[in-house]
Scaffold this motif. Sequence first.
Motif, PDB file in Angstrom:
ATOM      1  N   LEU A  91      62.852  17.892  -0.605  1.00  0.00           N
ATOM      2  CA  LEU A  91      61.960  18.454  -1.612  1.00  0.00           C
ATOM      3  C   LEU A  91      61.608  17.461  -2.715  1.00  0.00           C
ATOM      4  O   LEU A  91      60.788  17.778  -3.576  1.00  0.00           O
ATOM      5  N   GLN A  92      62.214  16.275  -2.690  1.00  0.00           N
ATOM      6  CA  GLN A  92      61.935  15.290  -3.739  1.00  0.00           C
ATOM      7  C   GLN A  92      61.353  13.987  -3.218  1.00  0.00           C
ATOM      8  O   GLN A  92      60.525  13.356  -3.878  1.00  0.00           O
ATOM      9  N   ASP A  93      61.778  13.567  -2.028  1.00  0.00           N
ATOM     10  CA  ASP A  93      61.398  12.249  -1.516  1.00  0.00           C
ATOM     11  C   ASP A  93      60.601  12.392  -0.218  1.00  0.00           C
ATOM     12  O   ASP A  93      60.782  13.359   0.525  1.00  0.00           O
ATOM     13  N   PRO A  94      59.729  11.433   0.079  1.00  0.00           N
ATOM     14  CA  PRO A  94      58.941  11.477   1.320  1.00  0.00           C
ATOM     15  C   PRO A  94      59.768  11.082   2.533  1.00  0.00           C
ATOM     16  O   PRO A  94      59.633  10.000   3.077  1.00  0.00           O
ATOM     17  N   VAL A  95      60.665  11.992   2.957  1.00  0.00           N
ATOM     18  CA  VAL A  95      61.431  11.788   4.179  1.00  0.00           C
ATOM     19  C   VAL A  95      60.987  12.842   5.188  1.00  0.00           C
ATOM     20  O   VAL A  95      60.503  13.914   4.814  1.00  0.00           O
ATOM     21  N   THR A  96      61.147  12.568   6.475  1.00  0.00           N
ATOM     22  CA  THR A  96      60.672  13.489   7.496  1.00  0.00           C
ATOM     23  C   THR A  96      61.596  13.471   8.697  1.00  0.00           C
ATOM     24  O   THR A  96      62.237  12.460   8.987  1.00  0.00           O
TER      25      THR A  96
END
Length: 372
Positions: free
Chosen positions: A318-323
């Motif tokens: 919800l905070q960093d662009p991880v996938t």
Amino acid sequence: MSDTTQPPFSVLFVDDEEISRNHFARAIRADYRVHVAQGADEAIDVLARHGAEIAVLVTDFRMPGRDGDDLLRQVAHEYPQIVRILVTAYADKDMLLQTVNTGDVFRILEKPLRADKVREALQLAIARYAERETRQQRLLAMSETLGFLAHELNTPLAAISLFARSVENDVAADYDPERQKDIGAAARAMLNNAQFCLTLLSSFWATVHKSGGQQSVAEAGGREVRATRLIASLLDTYPFAGAQRDWIEVDVQGDFVVRTMPNCVALVLSSLLSNALRALADVDAPSLRLEVVDGSEPEIRMRDNGGGIAPEIRARLLQDPVTTHAGNGGHGMGMIFCNRIMQSFGGRLGIESTPGEGTTVTMSFPGPRNRL
């Protein structure tokens, strides 16, 4: 007075006379936080430190050095969210027209100030400030929705382009029955991705056209938009592939009205559904349960029995662009946008996941006392 018991809004009063500043502070400090300044320059210094919390500026017109007109102009430019009130003596009235036109003055109060008139003007000014803050939140939500929409459309459009190139190459090659099957599969994939894009665009258009930054769809249309209705609409329009629709079960434990930006909520639902379906792609007996729960903080939950999310990734989603879908073109911004849209009207997202067992994503909505 402690921070937890202080009134939620602050007022800045500017007057070169100390007795006026003291009188004003005594009259309203039970209802508002009060900052005082004896001139325009000092007022700007106060705003530099406390501008984020100050809702209303009340300033005298005639002061040594820079007058109230000059202060109003600067505040209107640098702190446009602050509602501005001018205090003036009767003799100044012939000079006020230009000040009102250029300074965007909300109200004019005459000297000597009366406590009842001051409280009445401040009550109206705070209502105007709250209205502006609500409008700003809606504009922020619209901006976030634009980014969310761009993100969600990027992957399916890229997939359509890839499949189209594959079809072009296969058609140009020698005829082969197996290749014909591949062409048919690519065509179906393009259709599914195109339908998904059209669904998102249609929902976004409804958000802009019906809400218009002024009212929610429920308010504008005079109809209540319930959570179960949003889910039913999503399941009717989502471009499911194969047997995906059969994986889904809806459990209504208590329906509730989605009172703020239901079309934006529908976009979040669509994105979360897309994530859940991808998580179930390689599961032997896929299952996705949509739960609707009413209460002091109403919720919509999506429970899947997919592979789950590693704790180190879940903590950052919800905070960093991880996938978890990098191999399928994902770049990790979807959950961030979804969370920002929920936060824009006082809601939030929650993620619980156990590797190997599944994931539950919870959309929590503000209760009646916490709604904008």
